[in-house]
Design a protein around this motif. Sequence first.
Motif, PDB file in Angstrom:
ATOM      1  N   ASN A 132     -33.293   2.480  29.831  1.00 21.98           N
ATOM      2  CA  ASN A 132     -31.947   2.892  29.427  1.00 21.98           C
ATOM      3  C   ASN A 132     -31.040   1.674  29.271  1.00 21.98           C
ATOM      4  OD1 ASN A 132     -32.968   5.450  29.740  1.00 21.98           O
ATOM      5  ND2 ASN A 132     -31.853   5.896  31.625  1.00 21.98           N
ATOM      6  N   PHE A 164     -37.150   3.995  34.317  1.00 19.18           N
ATOM      7  CA  PHE A 164     -36.263   4.678  33.381  1.00 19.18           C
ATOM      8  C   PHE A 164     -34.911   3.968  33.315  1.00 19.18           C
ATOM      9  CE2 PHE A 164     -38.738   8.657  34.810  1.00 19.18           C
ATOM     10  CZ  PHE A 164     -39.759   8.366  33.933  1.00 19.18           C
ATOM     11  N   VAL A 170     -36.511  15.181  27.096  1.00 22.35           N
ATOM     12  CA  VAL A 170     -37.545  14.621  27.974  1.00 22.35           C
ATOM     13  C   VAL A 170     -38.593  15.689  28.237  1.00 22.35           C
ATOM     14  CG1 VAL A 170     -38.045  13.565  30.202  1.00 22.35           C
ATOM     15  CG2 VAL A 170     -35.849  13.113  29.091  1.00 22.35           C
ATOM     16  N   THR A 172     -37.873   6.601  20.493  1.00 25.51           N
ATOM     17  CA  THR A 172     -38.706   7.404  21.378  1.00 25.51           C
ATOM     18  C   THR A 172     -39.388   6.509  22.394  1.00 25.51           C
ATOM     19  OG1 THR A 172     -40.592   7.238  19.868  1.00 25.51           O
ATOM     20  CG2 THR A 172     -39.147   9.161  19.628  1.00 25.51           C
ATOM     21  N   VAL A 175     -39.995  10.787  25.746  1.00 23.74           N
ATOM     22  CA  VAL A 175     -38.535  10.787  25.732  1.00 23.74           C
ATOM     23  C   VAL A 175     -38.033  10.518  24.314  1.00 23.74           C
ATOM     24  CG1 VAL A 175     -36.438   9.748  26.700  1.00 23.74           C
ATOM     25  CG2 VAL A 175     -38.530   9.852  28.089  1.00 23.74           C
ATOM     26  N   ARG A 176     -36.971  11.238  23.924  1.00 22.56           N
ATOM     27  CA  ARG A 176     -36.243  10.904  22.707  1.00 22.56           C
ATOM     28  C   ARG A 176     -34.830  10.503  23.087  1.00 22.56           C
ATOM     29  NH1 ARG A 176     -32.649  12.974  19.182  1.00 22.56           N
ATOM     30  NH2 ARG A 176     -32.579  15.009  20.227  1.00 22.56           N
ATOM     31  N   TYR A 177     -34.400   9.320  22.608  1.00 22.31           N
ATOM     32  CA  TYR A 177     -33.079   8.792  22.950  1.00 22.31           C
ATOM     33  C   TYR A 177     -32.037   9.227  21.925  1.00 22.31           C
ATOM     34  CZ  TYR A 177     -34.713   5.993  26.843  1.00 22.31           C
ATOM     35  OH  TYR A 177     -35.218   5.607  28.051  1.00 22.31           O
ATOM     36  N   ARG A 216     -29.045   6.588  25.951  1.00 18.33           N
ATOM     37  CA  ARG A 216     -29.298   7.640  26.921  1.00 18.33           C
ATOM     38  C   ARG A 216     -30.346   8.614  26.391  1.00 18.33           C
ATOM     39  NH1 ARG A 216     -23.819   9.689  29.969  1.00 18.33           N
ATOM     40  NH2 ARG A 216     -23.176   7.670  30.806  1.00 18.33           N
ATOM     41  N   PRO A 217     -31.207   9.115  27.269  1.00 17.70           N
ATOM     42  CA  PRO A 217     -32.197  10.108  26.845  1.00 17.70           C
ATOM     43  C   PRO A 217     -31.526  11.416  26.439  1.00 17.70           C
ATOM     44  CG  PRO A 217     -32.781   9.136  28.974  1.00 17.70           C
ATOM     45  CD  PRO A 217     -31.384   8.731  28.690  1.00 17.70           C
TER      46      PRO A 217
END
Length: 479
Positions: A200, A196, A210, A298, A291-293, A206-207
């Motif tokens: 990043n 992760f 999640v 994604t 995850v969506r940032y 940044r996420p």
Amino acid sequence: MSRTSSLRAVVVGTGHRAQTFTRDLAARPGHRVVALCDPNPTRMAFHNRLLTEAGQPPATPWEPERFTDLLAEEGVDEVVVTTVDAEHDRYIVPALRAGCRVVTEKPMTVDADRCARILDTVRTTGNSLTVAFNYRFNPVHEKVRALLAEGAVGEILSVHFEWLLDTRHGADYFRRWHREKRNSGGLMVHKASHHFDLVNWWLADRPQEVFGYGRLAFYGPEAGARHGLRRDYDRAHGAAAAADDPFALDLAADDTLRALYLDAERDDGYRRDRNVFGGPVTIEDDMAVLVRYARGATMTYHLTAYSPWEGYRVMVNGSAGRLELEVEESRWQPPRALLQAPRGGHRGWGTAHPAPAVEATGRHPGDGGARGARRGRHPDARRALRSPHLTEHRDRTRRRARPRRRTRRQPLLRDGAARQRAGPRAWPLGLRTEVEPLLFGALSGASPGRARRPAGTPVRRGPGPSPWRGGRGHRCGCR
């Protein structure tokens, strides 16, 4: 603080992983390990032997309960924390308050409350805390960051990241203290935090949202019985049932493991060789994350801790291309193949660490991208490898997958299409036919018919073994 010109360091937690810090600090000019802190005197004595072998005076052993006294009396400048993950904050916070520079093994800690406590202390004291996310310093990972930062694939839209731990490295987490989530936070925290952090960093983002799911699918008593792999013993040492168990760890067969753990059991009762198919096991071995940032990209992520080979695949899709990274860190070997690995290997468990190759291709027609750079194959590529201890349970793995030769007329990347392969492949446990790592990056401006490579790397022409094989081994945070 220092009473001499040398920086005075303390190593907290003197297990296997801490050897790297003890040795390197002893060899580094201007540094001296003045204290060791651990509840186990036998392990501290082992690390003092490392110091004397390096020509340094032995460090003073301290009990954890007197850590704050240690900081004051020893005049410590630097604190290295390599304890059980759940104990990190116990040493990080007082060290920061005492004005020390702190380096901690990842993960920083195991839950949100402890994270908040540590970060609040960093803010209020203004002192330095470094988490050992050393994967950032891998030249291949630096190359990925550079490619993405310069817009090689355009706007980043999605990422897929798959990490595979083999049945030597992956199984080892289920023999030791990591198997209990209260100690390690589980592999999603202890291991996946590396991955992760990389994403990043690569995305400079940044996420925001999640979602994750995990289960114990392969190890543990229930799954072990279901797969026909469970043996009836608690720990391997002295157990007759472990004698022919390919997943059992023989501590007495390795000098370092024997000195650090088997000989140290009389002090604290810690057993390093638990049955991976025995209980209790409270962590997962199969995990998936979505995850969506913040900027809209994604990521799908998956960690498997029971693969027949070890490595990872990363795919980054962008508005102008696609980057793919495939790294094989170790080929298939029996889980019990105890080898004389170089320092930095997984606790004596031998691994092969080939360095990744770099290939660059264009995605869109007419963009001048390289098309169909030919990929050499290692001599072992046509050899199907089977796991002898699983053959009777998995007869279907006896088939042999023949790789299809790729020619220059078969582009690796095409407009709107994924990289061409020889069709779908199933790699059941014990079968591995691909043995060469590959990095694909979509780079505009690459000359047709040839892949662009970083300056100084050799150009491979035609088939044959990769000239990049035999690179430096990786070092994860295991201990």
